[in-house]
Design a protein around this motif. Structure first.
Motif, PDB file in Angstrom:
ATOM      1  N   GLU B 134       0.813  -1.224   0.000  1.00 30.70           N
ATOM      2  CA  GLU B 134       0.000   0.000   0.000  1.00 30.70           C
ATOM      3  C   GLU B 134       0.851   1.281   0.000  1.00 30.70           C
ATOM      4  OE1 GLU B 134       0.804  -1.239   4.148  1.00 30.70           O
ATOM      5  OE2 GLU B 134       0.395  -2.209   2.248  1.00 30.70           O
ATOM      6  N   LEU B 135       2.168   1.145   0.115  1.00 30.96           N
ATOM      7  CA  LEU B 135       3.003   2.352   0.192  1.00 30.96           C
ATOM      8  C   LEU B 135       3.749   2.649  -1.104  1.00 30.96           C
ATOM      9  CD1 LEU B 135       4.461   1.903   3.780  1.00 30.96           C
ATOM     10  CD2 LEU B 135       2.552   3.306   3.057  1.00 30.96           C
ATOM     11  N   ARG B 136       3.368   1.994  -2.175  1.00 32.95           N
ATOM     12  CA  ARG B 136       4.100   2.097  -3.429  1.00 32.95           C
ATOM     13  C   ARG B 136       4.315   3.529  -3.914  1.00 32.95           C
ATOM     14  NH1 ARG B 136       3.553  -1.755  -8.607  1.00 32.95           N
ATOM     15  NH2 ARG B 136       4.963  -0.628  -9.951  1.00 32.95           N
ATOM     16  N   ASN B 137       3.296   4.387  -3.761  1.00 26.95           N
ATOM     17  CA  ASN B 137       3.401   5.727  -4.327  1.00 26.95           C
ATOM     18  C   ASN B 137       3.802   6.799  -3.316  1.00 26.95           C
ATOM     19  OD1 ASN B 137       2.746   4.946  -6.983  1.00 26.95           O
ATOM     20  ND2 ASN B 137       0.613   4.728  -6.336  1.00 26.95           N
ATOM     21  N   ARG B 138       4.213   6.351  -2.125  1.00 29.51           N
ATOM     22  CA  ARG B 138       4.678   7.324  -1.133  1.00 29.51           C
ATOM     23  C   ARG B 138       6.081   7.796  -1.479  1.00 29.51           C
ATOM     24  NH1 ARG B 138       2.940   6.778   4.190  1.00 29.51           N
ATOM     25  NH2 ARG B 138       0.693   6.451   4.253  1.00 29.51           N
ATOM     26  N   LYS B 139       6.379   9.043  -1.052  1.00 24.46           N
ATOM     27  CA  LYS B 139       7.753   9.517  -1.108  1.00 24.46           C
ATOM     28  C   LYS B 139       8.512   8.839   0.039  1.00 24.46           C
ATOM     29  CE  LYS B 139       8.659  12.375  -4.437  1.00 24.46           C
ATOM     30  NZ  LYS B 139       8.401  13.798  -4.544  1.00 24.46           N
ATOM     31  N   THR B 140       9.810   8.623  -0.146  1.00 25.63           N
ATOM     32  CA  THR B 140      10.562   7.874   0.871  1.00 25.63           C
ATOM     33  C   THR B 140      10.678   8.655   2.180  1.00 25.63           C
ATOM     34  OG1 THR B 140      12.610   8.747  -0.012  1.00 25.63           O
ATOM     35  CG2 THR B 140      11.924   6.596  -0.796  1.00 25.63           C
ATOM     36  N   SER B 141      10.472   9.989   2.108  1.00 29.84           N
ATOM     37  CA  SER B 141      10.548  10.776   3.343  1.00 29.84           C
ATOM     38  C   SER B 141       9.262  10.649   4.157  1.00 29.84           C
ATOM     39  CB  SER B 141      10.803  12.246   3.006  1.00 29.84           C
ATOM     40  OG  SER B 141       9.840  12.701   2.074  1.00 29.84           O
ATOM     41  N   GLN B 142       8.231  10.049   3.551  1.00 34.63           N
ATOM     42  CA  GLN B 142       6.943   9.965   4.243  1.00 34.63           C
ATOM     43  C   GLN B 142       6.716   8.612   4.909  1.00 34.63           C
ATOM     44  OE1 GLN B 142       4.641  10.715   0.777  1.00 34.63           O
ATOM     45  NE2 GLN B 142       4.471  12.910   1.140  1.00 34.63           N
ATOM     46  N   ILE B 143       7.764   7.793   5.010  1.00 28.81           N
ATOM     47  CA  ILE B 143       7.594   6.489   5.643  1.00 28.81           C
ATOM     48  C   ILE B 143       8.565   6.357   6.809  1.00 28.81           C
ATOM     49  CG2 ILE B 143       6.684   5.354   3.585  1.00 28.81           C
ATOM     50  CD1 ILE B 143       9.428   4.255   3.031  1.00 28.81           C
ATOM     51  N   SER B 144       8.272   5.428   7.714  1.00 30.05           N
ATOM     52  CA  SER B 144       9.061   5.299   8.945  1.00 30.05           C
ATOM     53  C   SER B 144      10.408   4.634   8.668  1.00 30.05           C
ATOM     54  CB  SER B 144       8.280   4.460   9.942  1.00 30.05           C
ATOM     55  OG  SER B 144       8.279   3.118   9.518  1.00 30.05           O
ATOM     56  N   GLY B 145      11.283   4.661   9.677  1.00 31.02           N
ATOM     57  CA  GLY B 145      12.614   4.071   9.549  1.00 31.02           C
ATOM     58  C   GLY B 145      12.563   2.593   9.190  1.00 31.02           C
ATOM     59  N   GLY B 146      11.669   1.866   9.855  1.00 30.58           N
ATOM     60  CA  GLY B 146      11.553   0.437   9.579  1.00 30.58           C
ATOM     61  C   GLY B 146      11.076   0.175   8.158  1.00 30.58           C
ATOM     62  N   GLN B 147      10.165   1.043   7.687  1.00 29.07           N
ATOM     63  CA  GLN B 147       9.660   0.899   6.319  1.00 29.07           C
ATOM     64  C   GLN B 147      10.737   1.245   5.305  1.00 29.07           C
ATOM     65  OE1 GLN B 147       6.320   3.487   6.843  1.00 29.07           O
ATOM     66  NE2 GLN B 147       4.877   1.810   7.122  1.00 29.07           N
ATOM     67  N   GLN B 148      11.556   2.282   5.629  1.00 31.33           N
ATOM     68  CA  GLN B 148      12.655   2.639   4.730  1.00 31.33           C
ATOM     69  C   GLN B 148      13.618   1.465   4.596  1.00 31.33           C
ATOM     70  OE1 GLN B 148      14.530   6.264   5.992  1.00 31.33           O
ATOM     71  NE2 GLN B 148      12.659   7.447   5.793  1.00 31.33           N
ATOM     72  N   GLN B 149      13.845   0.791   5.718  1.00 32.43           N
ATOM     73  CA  GLN B 149      14.702  -0.377   5.741  1.00 32.43           C
ATOM     74  C   GLN B 149      14.187  -1.448   4.781  1.00 32.43           C
ATOM     75  OE1 GLN B 149      17.478  -1.885   8.111  1.00 32.43           O
ATOM     76  NE2 GLN B 149      17.244  -2.558   6.018  1.00 32.43           N
ATOM     77  N   ARG B 150      12.875  -1.669   4.804  1.00 34.90           N
ATOM     78  CA  ARG B 150      12.279  -2.672   3.921  1.00 34.90           C
ATOM     79  C   ARG B 150      12.391  -2.263   2.461  1.00 34.90           C
ATOM     80  NH1 ARG B 150       8.238  -5.808   6.874  1.00 34.90           N
ATOM     81  NH2 ARG B 150       8.547  -5.225   9.036  1.00 34.90           N
ATOM     82  N   VAL B 151      12.202  -0.953   2.200  1.00 36.55           N
ATOM     83  CA  VAL B 151      12.320  -0.476   0.820  1.00 36.55           C
ATOM     84  C   VAL B 151      13.752  -0.680   0.335  1.00 36.55           C
ATOM     85  CG1 VAL B 151      12.165   1.533  -0.694  1.00 36.55           C
ATOM     86  CG2 VAL B 151      10.468   1.205   1.090  1.00 36.55           C
ATOM     87  N   ALA B 152      14.718  -0.374   1.204  1.00 36.96           N
ATOM     88  CA  ALA B 152      16.123  -0.550   0.826  1.00 36.96           C
ATOM     89  C   ALA B 152      16.393  -2.016   0.489  1.00 36.96           C
ATOM     90  CB  ALA B 152      17.029  -0.077   1.964  1.00 36.96           C
ATOM     91  N   LEU B 153      15.816  -2.915   1.269  1.00 44.72           N
ATOM     92  CA  LEU B 153      15.977  -4.347   1.016  1.00 44.72           C
ATOM     93  C   LEU B 153      15.345  -4.742  -0.310  1.00 44.72           C
ATOM     94  CD1 LEU B 153      15.287  -6.102   4.406  1.00 44.72           C
ATOM     95  CD2 LEU B 153      17.062  -6.724   2.780  1.00 44.72           C
ATOM     96  N   ALA B 154      14.108  -4.264  -0.502  1.00 40.71           N
ATOM     97  CA  ALA B 154      13.383  -4.607  -1.730  1.00 40.71           C
ATOM     98  C   ALA B 154      14.123  -4.060  -2.939  1.00 40.71           C
ATOM     99  CB  ALA B 154      11.968  -4.033  -1.672  1.00 40.71           C
ATOM    100  N   ARG B 155      14.670  -2.847  -2.811  1.00 44.76           N
ATOM    101  CA  ARG B 155      15.378  -2.234  -3.927  1.00 44.76           C
ATOM    102  C   ARG B 155      16.615  -3.053  -4.301  1.00 44.76           C
ATOM    103  NH1 ARG B 155      18.059   3.661  -3.345  1.00 44.76           N
ATOM    104  NH2 ARG B 155      19.510   2.434  -2.097  1.00 44.76           N
TER     105      ARG B 155
END
Lengths: 270, 365
Positions: B134-155
């Motif tokens: 559900e966070l696909r279209n969020r800017k990376t500054s609009q998500i929490s630290g843990g979520q940023q971590q997951r995005v970094a992993l997914a990337r």
């Protein structure tokens, strides 16, 4: 961790409010007066006789004003674009390279024009073009002014761009390279978009610097190359009318629109 | 674990950073290590031990001064990072701030020139994998630290790298989130079947997550082994000290056979101790015994060493008994707490320390 002291609230210091008001008044009252008097319907600069746009009409019908405005726009637009591009390249060249022996010197050379009194630069530029004309018979007409403006605008454009590059997280570029971006792609997709606010402020600074330059332009400009600042200066030598206020107000509004939009770009990008 | 094919192999890698005015720093000193396919491999050590440098050499952000780095048998040491099928999760995540979550995850595939529909599908798949659809279209500054971590992993996982490098990725998270992410990382590694090389200074993190650990210090790898090996059979004082708590005892070797050494402790007790691979101890050595591999007993006659209880420290799950040994020195015993049973002891009591079978291990130094 050390306990943080509450920050001193400068607004609570005695006299702060008064001093702030005085500063703001001193800064803006003359400009506001100038704008109000541009709406004067009378002939005298100092005596307000009623509201009218009469002097704007006069200004906009003044052929000399148009010619000056055309010159200014030509020079400023060219000088801004070229100097901003050069400044961007210089900023990348001084921040994204391995440190080399001449780096400090290069930095100095780029920024030196800010430290040199403008009249010196003006005389030097004049002599340079006189030499070109004398020795090689070269005269680029208004190109002379464009060249001169481009050169002195570079350091103004350079500073905010460099600051932005230095603040940028270098791991972003590493991450791009890690994700298969070639150096060019990493620059185009990551560095450049993140640099836009810096380029916008650099460009705005270059624009304003070129737009209202008087000293260098006065010395270098040939016949028929009158720019707006030179034109206004010329007007003050004649018996003054509120037309000069109208012209100044127009210039002011153009500057405000330009600076405000570049700030807006910078903000949105952050 | 079955010995798989080697995914990454470092051969005699040395990295020297040339500082200003002839000062140079040897970050890696002739390091050789083999990391197997599909393995969760951890480089563990204190800051400045060279673990991040080794990771950066594998990623291509730095180049070795000497030695080779092989990826499935091919030397990749001279290749720039964008030509290596290896992706990195950065310590500060390094998400692109001007792109959305989805654009970040798709970036690698885009750079590889994959067609749009394939990228879209893969991004959706990765978002599902890290449970962030559900966070696909969020800017990376609009998500929490843990979520940023997951995005970094997914990337980093999206381009299906041969090897995933993780540079202390959990250090910025708080304790609870870090625990969750440890489990999450293990799950991801399991589901993707990608070789993970994980860098950390946190020994607990290394023990809980890794298939194998390499303990590093001062630019060298001191020991490589399973968490079990590293913990129970440390080969060097640094390893024993860095991972968990331990007791050091002076001893003299009286003989070796079948990877075991017969040693005589300073108090005269003769025991058998494990020996690091390829090492033949002799003369004076140091033996280590983990606090939970020994017990205190009232039966002094049947104990390995004797002394008196100098301190009892209660930790909730367990209790530490500090024993002042008769021959000098101190020995710590850890005993699991339980609601029922167990004898109570008092400070000052004369007591014996009994080692479990095979508890002792001889150190190389």
């Amino acid at each position: 961790m050390a306990k943080r002291r509450p920050p001193i609230d400068i607004k609570a210091q005695p006299g702060f409010r008064g001093a702030a008001y005085i500063c703001v008044i001193l800064l803006y009252i003359p400009i506001i007066m100038l704008m109000i008097l541009s709406l004067n319907s009378g002939e005298a600069v100092g005596k307000f006789q009623g509201v009218s746009l009469r002097w704007y009409a006069t200004a906009l019908q003044n052929k000399e004003f148009y010619s000056a405005a055309r010159n200014t726009i030509t020079i400023t637009v060219f000088a801004t674009i070229v100097s901003t591009i050069l400044a961007t390249l210089a900023a990348i060249g001084t921040t994204r390279v391995k440190p080399w022996r001449g780096l400090g010197a290069a930095f100095m050379v780029i920024n030196l024009p800010l430290m040199v009194p403008e009249i010196i630069t003006a005389v030097a530029t004049l002599s340079f073009f006189a030499l070109l004309a004398g020795a090689l018979g070269l005269n680029f007409g208004i190109g002379n002014l464009i060249l001169a403006h481009t050169v002195f605008c570079v350091p103004f454009a350079y500073m905010p761009i460099r600051a932005r590059l230095e603040d940028m997280d270098l791991t972003l570029e590493s991450a791009a390279a890690d994700l298969y971006a070639t150096p060019w792609n990493a620059f185009r997709r990551i560095t450049l978009p993140l640099l836009v606010p810096g380029i916008a402020s650099g460009g705005a600074l270059a624009f304003i610097t070129s737009f209202d330059d008087f000293t260098i332009t006065q010395l270098v400009a040939g016949p028929g190359q009158t720019t707006l600042p030179l034109f206004i200066w010329g007007q003050t030598r004649k018996p003054m009318t509120p037309e000069i206020n109208a012209i100044s107000t127009i210039l002011l509004l153009v500057s405000i629109v330009f600076v405000a939009s570049s700030f807006a770009i910078a903000r949105r990008r952050k | 674990m079955a010995a798989g094919q080697s995914a990454i192999e470092a051969r005699g890698v040395t990295k020297i950073f040339q500082g200003a005015e002839q000062q140079s720093f040897k970050a890696l000193d002739n390091v050789s290590v083999t990391i197997r396919e599909n393995e969760f491999f951890t480089l563990l050590g204190p800051s400045g031990c060279g673990k991040t440098t080794l990771l950066r050499l594998i990623a291509g952000f730095d180049f070795p001064t000497e030695g080779e780095i092989l990826l499935y048998g091919r030397d990749i040491a001279p290749l720039p990072p964008f030509k290596r099928p290896v992706n990195t999760v950065f310590q500060n995540y390094a998400l692109f701030p001007h792109m959305t979550v989805g654009q970040n995850i798709g970036f690698g595939l885009e750079m590889l020139g994959k067609p749009r529909p394939a990228i879209e599908a893969r991004v959706a798949e990765m978002l599902r994998l890290v449970r962030m659809e559900e966070l696909r279209n969020r800017k990376t500054s609009q998500i929490s630290g843990g979520q940023q971590q997951r995005v970094a992993l997914a990337r980093a996982l999206a381009p299906q790298p041969k090897v995933l490098l993780l540079d202390e990725p959990l250090s910025a998270l708080d304790y609870k989130l870090r625990k969750d992410m440890q489990i999450e990382l293990k799950r991801l590694q399991h589901e993707t079947g990608i070789t993970f090389i994980f860098v950390t200074h946190d020994q607990e993190e290394a023990l809980t997550m890794s298939d194998r650990i390499a303990v590093m210090s001062k630019g060298k790898i001191l020991q490589v082994g399973s968490p079990h090996d590293i913990y129970d059979r440390p080969s060097e004082r640094f390893v024993a000290n860095f991972i968990g708590e331990t007791n050091f005892i002076e001893a003299t070797v009286s003989g070796t056979a079948n990877g075991q050494a017969s040693v005589r402790l300073s108090n005269g007790a003769a025991i058998s101790a494990g020996v690091p691979e390829g090492f033949t101890p002799s003369g004076k050595v140091t033996v280590v015994v983990r606090p939970e591999h020994a017990d205190i007993t009232g039966d002094r006659a049947r104990s390995t060493m004797t002394g008196s209880l100098s301190n009892i420290v209660y930790f909730g799950t367990d209790t530490h008994y500090h024993v002042k040994l008769d021959g000098g020195g101190e020995f710590v015993v850890r005993r699991q707490n339980s609601r029922v049973g167990g004898t109570t002891h008092e400070v000052g009591e004369a007591i014996g320390v009994a080692f479990e079978e095979g508890a002792a291990q001889v150190l190389r130094d």
